[in-house]
Motif scaffolding. Structure first.
Motif, PDB file in Angstrom:
ATOM      1  N   PHE A   1       0.954  -1.118  -0.172  1.00 19.59           N
ATOM      2  CA  PHE A   1       0.278   0.073   0.041  1.00 19.59           C
ATOM      3  C   PHE A   1       1.008   0.897  -0.075  1.00 19.59           C
ATOM      4  CE2 PHE A   1      -1.750   3.220   2.577  1.00 19.59           C
ATOM      5  CZ  PHE A   1      -2.972   3.793   1.641  1.00 19.59           C
ATOM      6  N   LEU A   2       2.038   1.341   1.316  1.00 16.44           N
ATOM      7  CA  LEU A   2       1.999   2.709   0.357  1.00 16.44           C
ATOM      8  C   LEU A   2       3.469   2.947   0.245  1.00 16.44           C
ATOM      9  CD1 LEU A   2       4.171   2.311   4.004  1.00 16.44           C
ATOM     10  CD2 LEU A   2       1.993   3.886   4.190  1.00 16.44           C
ATOM     11  N   LEU A   3       3.631   1.502  -0.867  1.00 16.80           N
ATOM     12  CA  LEU A   3       4.894   1.189  -2.571  1.00 16.80           C
ATOM     13  C   LEU A   3       3.584   2.862  -3.060  1.00 16.80           C
ATOM     14  CD1 LEU A   3       6.733  -1.488  -2.487  1.00 16.80           C
ATOM     15  CD2 LEU A   3       7.629   0.458  -1.514  1.00 16.80           C
ATOM     16  N   ALA A   4       2.553   1.414  -3.342  1.00 16.62           N
ATOM     17  CA  ALA A   4       1.394   1.887  -4.344  1.00 16.62           C
ATOM     18  C   ALA A   4       1.053   3.772  -4.154  1.00 16.62           C
ATOM     19  CB  ALA A   4       0.077   1.093  -4.379  1.00 16.62           C
ATOM     20  N   LEU A   5       1.218   4.244  -2.717  1.00 18.61           N
ATOM     21  CA  LEU A   5       0.951   5.537  -2.645  1.00 18.61           C
ATOM     22  C   LEU A   5       1.520   6.068  -3.305  1.00 18.61           C
ATOM     23  CD1 LEU A   5      -0.786   7.687  -1.654  1.00 18.61           C
ATOM     24  CD2 LEU A   5       0.455   6.997   0.964  1.00 18.61           C
TER      25      LEU A   5
ATOM     26  N   THR B   1      10.841   2.010  -8.350  1.00 18.40           N
ATOM     27  CA  THR B   1      10.452   1.482  -8.702  1.00 18.40           C
ATOM     28  C   THR B   1      11.064   0.047  -8.469  1.00 18.40           C
ATOM     29  OG1 THR B   1       8.099   2.426  -9.896  1.00 18.40           O
ATOM     30  CG2 THR B   1       8.581  -0.296 -11.207  1.00 18.40           C
ATOM     31  N   PRO B   2      12.403   0.202  -8.750  1.00 16.27           N
ATOM     32  CA  PRO B   2      13.202  -0.980  -9.384  1.00 16.27           C
ATOM     33  C   PRO B   2      13.047  -1.573  -7.305  1.00 16.27           C
ATOM     34  CG  PRO B   2      14.289   0.440 -10.323  1.00 16.27           C
ATOM     35  CD  PRO B   2      13.030   1.586  -9.771  1.00 16.27           C
ATOM     36  N   CYS B   3      13.359  -0.590  -6.846  1.00 14.95           N
ATOM     37  CA  CYS B   3      12.962  -1.563  -5.169  1.00 14.95           C
ATOM     38  C   CYS B   3      11.780  -1.995  -4.121  1.00 14.95           C
ATOM     39  CB  CYS B   3      13.998  -0.512  -4.215  1.00 14.95           C
ATOM     40  SG  CYS B   3      15.887   0.452  -4.499  1.00 14.95           S
ATOM     41  N   ALA B   4      10.636  -1.707  -5.282  1.00 19.42           N
ATOM     42  CA  ALA B   4       9.696  -1.776  -5.119  1.00 19.42           C
ATOM     43  C   ALA B   4       9.601  -2.680  -5.433  1.00 19.42           C
ATOM     44  CB  ALA B   4       8.490  -1.354  -5.214  1.00 19.42           C
ATOM     45  N   TYR B   5       9.497  -3.918  -6.763  1.00 23.57           N
ATOM     46  CA  TYR B   5       9.111  -5.008  -7.370  1.00 23.57           C
ATOM     47  C   TYR B   5      10.176  -5.982  -6.783  1.00 23.57           C
ATOM     48  CZ  TYR B   5       6.225  -3.409 -11.307  1.00 23.57           C
ATOM     49  OH  TYR B   5       5.290  -3.533 -11.478  1.00 23.57           O
ATOM     50  N   SER B   6      11.630  -5.591  -6.354  1.00 27.11           N
ATOM     51  CA  SER B   6      12.723  -6.219  -5.593  1.00 27.11           C
ATOM     52  C   SER B   6      11.661  -6.060  -4.074  1.00 27.11           C
ATOM     53  CB  SER B   6      13.860  -5.442  -5.196  1.00 27.11           C
ATOM     54  OG  SER B   6      14.811  -6.470  -4.913  1.00 27.11           O
ATOM     55  N   LEU B   7      11.508  -5.825  -3.588  1.00 28.84           N
ATOM     56  CA  LEU B   7      10.220  -5.678  -2.104  1.00 28.84           C
ATOM     57  C   LEU B   7       9.344  -6.513  -2.486  1.00 28.84           C
ATOM     58  CD1 LEU B   7      10.967  -2.311  -0.889  1.00 28.84           C
ATOM     59  CD2 LEU B   7      12.107  -4.419  -0.197  1.00 28.84           C
ATOM     60  N   ILE B   8       8.307  -6.427  -3.436  1.00 29.74           N
ATOM     61  CA  ILE B   8       7.076  -7.634  -3.482  1.00 29.74           C
ATOM     62  C   ILE B   8       7.698  -8.965  -3.398  1.00 29.74           C
ATOM     63  CG2 ILE B   8       5.500  -7.708  -5.040  1.00 29.74           C
ATOM     64  CD1 ILE B   8       4.770  -4.728  -5.181  1.00 29.74           C
ATOM     65  N   SER B   9       8.443  -8.710  -4.727  1.00 28.16           N
ATOM     66  CA  SER B   9       8.693 -10.382  -4.991  1.00 28.16           C
ATOM     67  C   SER B   9       9.387 -10.785  -3.706  1.00 28.16           C
ATOM     68  CB  SER B   9      10.194 -10.542  -5.912  1.00 28.16           C
ATOM     69  OG  SER B   9       9.669  -9.609  -6.736  1.00 28.16           O
TER      70      SER B   9
ATOM     71  N   SER C   1       0.697  -6.128 -10.252  1.00 29.61           N
ATOM     72  CA  SER C   1      -0.308  -5.717 -11.242  1.00 29.61           C
ATOM     73  C   SER C   1      -0.816  -4.327 -10.088  1.00 29.61           C
ATOM     74  CB  SER C   1      -1.273  -6.476 -11.562  1.00 29.61           C
ATOM     75  OG  SER C   1      -0.999  -7.232 -12.512  1.00 29.61           O
ATOM     76  N   LEU C   2      -0.990  -4.603  -8.673  1.00 30.01           N
ATOM     77  CA  LEU C   2      -1.683  -3.951  -8.295  1.00 30.01           C
ATOM     78  C   LEU C   2      -1.196  -2.351  -7.859  1.00 30.01           C
ATOM     79  CD1 LEU C   2      -4.421  -3.245  -6.862  1.00 30.01           C
ATOM     80  CD2 LEU C   2      -3.192  -3.848  -4.783  1.00 30.01           C
ATOM     81  N   TYR C   3       0.684  -2.590  -8.027  1.00 32.50           N
ATOM     82  CA  TYR C   3       1.383  -1.540  -7.481  1.00 32.50           C
ATOM     83  C   TYR C   3       1.525  -1.240  -8.835  1.00 32.50           C
ATOM     84  CZ  TYR C   3       5.628   1.004  -7.302  1.00 32.50           C
ATOM     85  OH  TYR C   3       6.968   1.032  -7.309  1.00 32.50           O
ATOM     86  N   SER C   4       1.365  -1.297 -10.115  1.00 37.15           N
ATOM     87  CA  SER C   4       1.454  -0.898 -11.311  1.00 37.15           C
ATOM     88  C   SER C   4       0.135  -0.556 -11.362  1.00 37.15           C
ATOM     89  CB  SER C   4       1.722  -2.143 -12.612  1.00 37.15           C
ATOM     90  OG  SER C   4       3.479  -2.596 -12.120  1.00 37.15           O
ATOM     91  N   ALA C   5      -0.731  -0.424 -11.054  1.00 32.23           N
ATOM     92  CA  ALA C   5      -1.998   0.257 -11.888  1.00 32.23           C
ATOM     93  C   ALA C   5      -2.390   1.313 -10.747  1.00 32.23           C
ATOM     94  CB  ALA C   5      -3.085  -1.076 -11.323  1.00 32.23           C
ATOM     95  N   THR C   6      -1.606   0.927  -9.709  1.00 33.87           N
ATOM     96  CA  THR C   6      -2.468   2.847  -8.883  1.00 33.87           C
ATOM     97  C   THR C   6      -0.877   3.927  -9.330  1.00 33.87           C
ATOM     98  OG1 THR C   6      -0.836   1.168  -6.736  1.00 33.87           O
ATOM     99  CG2 THR C   6      -3.035   1.360  -7.009  1.00 33.87           C
ATOM    100  N   GLY C   7      -0.182   3.418  -9.391  1.00 34.45           N
ATOM    101  CA  GLY C   7       0.992   4.320 -10.229  1.00 34.45           C
ATOM    102  C   GLY C   7       0.311   4.498 -11.271  1.00 34.45           C
ATOM    103  N   MET C   8       0.018   3.319 -11.978  1.00 45.51           N
ATOM    104  CA  MET C   8      -0.095   4.521 -13.547  1.00 45.51           C
ATOM    105  C   MET C   8      -1.212   5.360 -13.979  1.00 45.51           C
ATOM    106  SD  MET C   8       2.568   3.960 -15.698  1.00 45.51           S
ATOM    107  CE  MET C   8       3.934   2.743 -15.819  1.00 45.51           C
ATOM    108  N   ALA C   9      -1.752   5.274 -11.968  1.00 45.61           N
ATOM    109  CA  ALA C   9      -3.412   6.202 -12.048  1.00 45.61           C
ATOM    110  C   ALA C   9      -2.753   7.245 -11.924  1.00 45.61           C
ATOM    111  CB  ALA C   9      -4.086   5.719 -11.378  1.00 45.61           C
ATOM    112  N   GLY C  10      -1.241   7.570 -11.458  1.00 46.91           N
ATOM    113  CA  GLY C  10      -0.801   8.507 -11.047  1.00 46.91           C
ATOM    114  C   GLY C  10      -1.148  10.078 -11.559  1.00 46.91           C
ATOM    115  N   ALA C  11      -0.303   9.723 -12.801  1.00 43.73           N
ATOM    116  CA  ALA C  11      -1.146  10.789 -13.864  1.00 43.73           C
ATOM    117  C   ALA C  11      -2.126  11.577 -13.787  1.00 43.73           C
ATOM    118  CB  ALA C  11      -0.240  10.441 -15.321  1.00 43.73           C
ATOM    119  N   SER C  12      -3.309  10.229 -14.271  1.00 38.23           N
ATOM    120  CA  SER C  12      -4.640  11.074 -14.246  1.00 38.23           C
ATOM    121  C   SER C  12      -4.605  11.438 -12.633  1.00 38.23           C
ATOM    122  CB  SER C  12      -5.609   9.861 -14.317  1.00 38.23           C
ATOM    123  OG  SER C  12      -5.745   9.046 -15.390  1.00 38.23           O
ATOM    124  N   VAL C  13      -4.536  11.226 -11.833  1.00 38.89           N
ATOM    125  CA  VAL C  13      -4.757  11.863 -10.207  1.00 38.89           C
ATOM    126  C   VAL C  13      -4.012  12.905 -10.709  1.00 38.89           C
ATOM    127  CG1 VAL C  13      -4.367  11.777  -7.294  1.00 38.89           C
ATOM    128  CG2 VAL C  13      -4.928   9.671  -9.351  1.00 38.89           C
TER     129      VAL C  13
END
Length: 444
Positions: A21-25, A125-133, A146-158
């Motif tokens: 959640f924190l990484l996605a935020l 993102t490199p650290c986030a994907y490594s942590l999630i793994s 996928s959830l991390y990627s989706a929420t991040g890509m929503a950032g431009a719209s947000v």
């Protein structure tokens, strides 16, 4: 929970989803901080005396080139260093760079702060994907990734939605006669930069480095990684370059979409921001979830080239609607058709990113994610916004052909990207495995 009250984000820990959640935020906030300039183009041009091409450079290469250059060394650090500390430092850097941009008095100082923003954001993102793994078992990684990627890509719209709301609020204050301490665009940058600093502090207090599934001793030397990539360049290299070109389309539209709505449809930035933000949020989030899901389904059905095939389909879909969007008769139509484009382009690019979880060795994953992000940034941000401005200015120096320029950019970028992806199909690890199995069966 540790004795000091911090969260131990181990693979079996109950707090893994809190860390996600924190990484996605933070990922959302990173996109807000990098994308918010797209809503502030007109006042920045007026106050700093710059043209469209300079703004395109500010939004694109000034951020994207340095983000790309830092991608590989940061990815290497993600494989061997303390990822939590790297993330904290990076988020603080970009948070202060964004708030500092509110006080920039020249184009060159604003560009320097954009470089600082890219330096900070390159680590996440490199650290986030490594942590999630390391926090989820291999068979359970796909959804949180996928959830991390989706929420991040929503950032431009947000960023559009948040920027529009801030502009509306500040406009109300002005209408009420409130004396503001700085121009509106500066106040927006100051407001959007502060949350990143706050979340970095929360992350520092509540998260500690988890145990790695691959020990430091198992991390391969650089030479081994280079050889692995060289042997598989047809697949990884061409696919990454194609995905980077693919992202140039969406970055061009994100950077200039609000200006198209202002110049061609007469909408104020507040209206344009809300329309584009909501449409892009729906399109980006759903595409990032849907396209990788289709790829996984095709893989289960026996398609060995599922990742590349679905990415190519998503690119064709996205490029078509990107070409079509500026031809609409009103701002609402532009936003809706643009959302369909975002669905394909963002979903396809993230399909490649998510697929690295199972296409690369665990101990090389950080480097490959860094390579992909380098291509997405260097080609996507480095080419998209500036090329759109250049085409527009070439057609009409007054900037009144910006929408036409975005329509032209889509096929110009999509065709070479599709060719590269088509060539990469035969070099995929799955395709090679299938070919070897078929050959063995034939010999038998």
């Amino acid at each position: 929970m540790r004795q000091d009250g911090s969260v131990s984000a181990g693979p079996s820990g109950g707090f893994s989803w809190w860390v996600v959640f924190l990484l996605a935020l933070m990922y959302i906030l990173s996109f807000i901080d990098r994308s918010i300039l797209g809503l502030l183009i007109q006042p920045i041009k007026a106050e700093l005396g710059v043209d469209d091409i300079e703004v395109g450079f500010l939004i694109g290469p000034a951020f994207g080139v340095f983000y790309a250059i830092l991608g590989l060394p940061v990815a290497r650090l993600a494989d061997i260093g303390n990822r939590v500390m790297i993330v904290i430092l990076g988020v603080l850097i970009w948070g202060f760079a964004t708030t500092g941009s509110a006080f920039a008095q020249s184009f060159w100082l604003l560009m320097l702060l954009r470089v600082g923003l890219s330096v900070g954001e390159a680590v996440l993102t490199p650290c986030a994907y490594s942590l999630i793994s390391d926090m989820f078992r291999p068979e359970r990684r796909a959804f949180p990734t996928s959830l991390y990627s989706a929420t991040g890509m929503a950032g431009a719209s947000v960023s559009y939605i948040l920027g529009a709301l801030i502009l509306r609020y500040v406009g109300g204050l002005k209408a009420a006669g409130v004396d503001l301490p700085m121009p509106t665009w500066r106040l927006v940058l100051l407001i959007v930069g502060i949350p990143s600093i706050v979340v970095a502090v929360i992350f520092a207090i509540s998260v500690r480095e988890p145990k790695r599934r691959a020990t430091a001793a198992a991390i391969p030397p650089v030479g081994e990684v280079v050889r692995y990539l060289f042997d598989r360049f047809r697949f990884f290299g061409l696919l990454f370059i194609g995905a980077g070109l693919m992202d140039a389309i969406v970055y061009a539209n994100q950077s200039w979409g609000a200006e198209v709505m202002r110049r061609h449809f007469g909408l104020a930035p507040q209206q344009a921001g809300l329309m584009l933000g909501i449409a892009g949020l729906i399109g980006g989030f759903s595409g990032t979830i849907t396209v990788p899901a289709i790829a996984r389904l095709l893989t289960r059905l026996g398609r060995r080239d599922a990742v590349v095939l679905t990415t190519m389909g998503a690119l064709i879909w996205g490029a078509f609607f990107s070409w079509l969007a500026p031809q609409q008769s009103d701002g609402m139509g532009f936003a809706i058709v643009g959302a369909l484009s975002t669905f394909g382009i963002v979903g396809g690019a993230n399909n490649v990113l998510v697929s690295l979880q199972h296409l690369t060795p665990d101990r090389m994953r950080g480097v490959f994610i860094g390579l992909l992000l380098m291509c997405l940034s260097l080609l996507g941000l480095g080419i998209g916004p500036t090329l759109a401005a250049y085409i527009s200015t070439s057609l009409d120096p007054s900037g009144q052909q910006l929408g036409h320029a975005l329509s032209l950019l889509a096929p110009i970028i999509a065709v070479p990207a599709l060719i590269l992806m088509a060539i990469s199909r035969g070099g995929s690890p799955e395709a090679k495995a299938s070919t070897r199995a078929a050959a063995a069966e034939t010999r038998a």
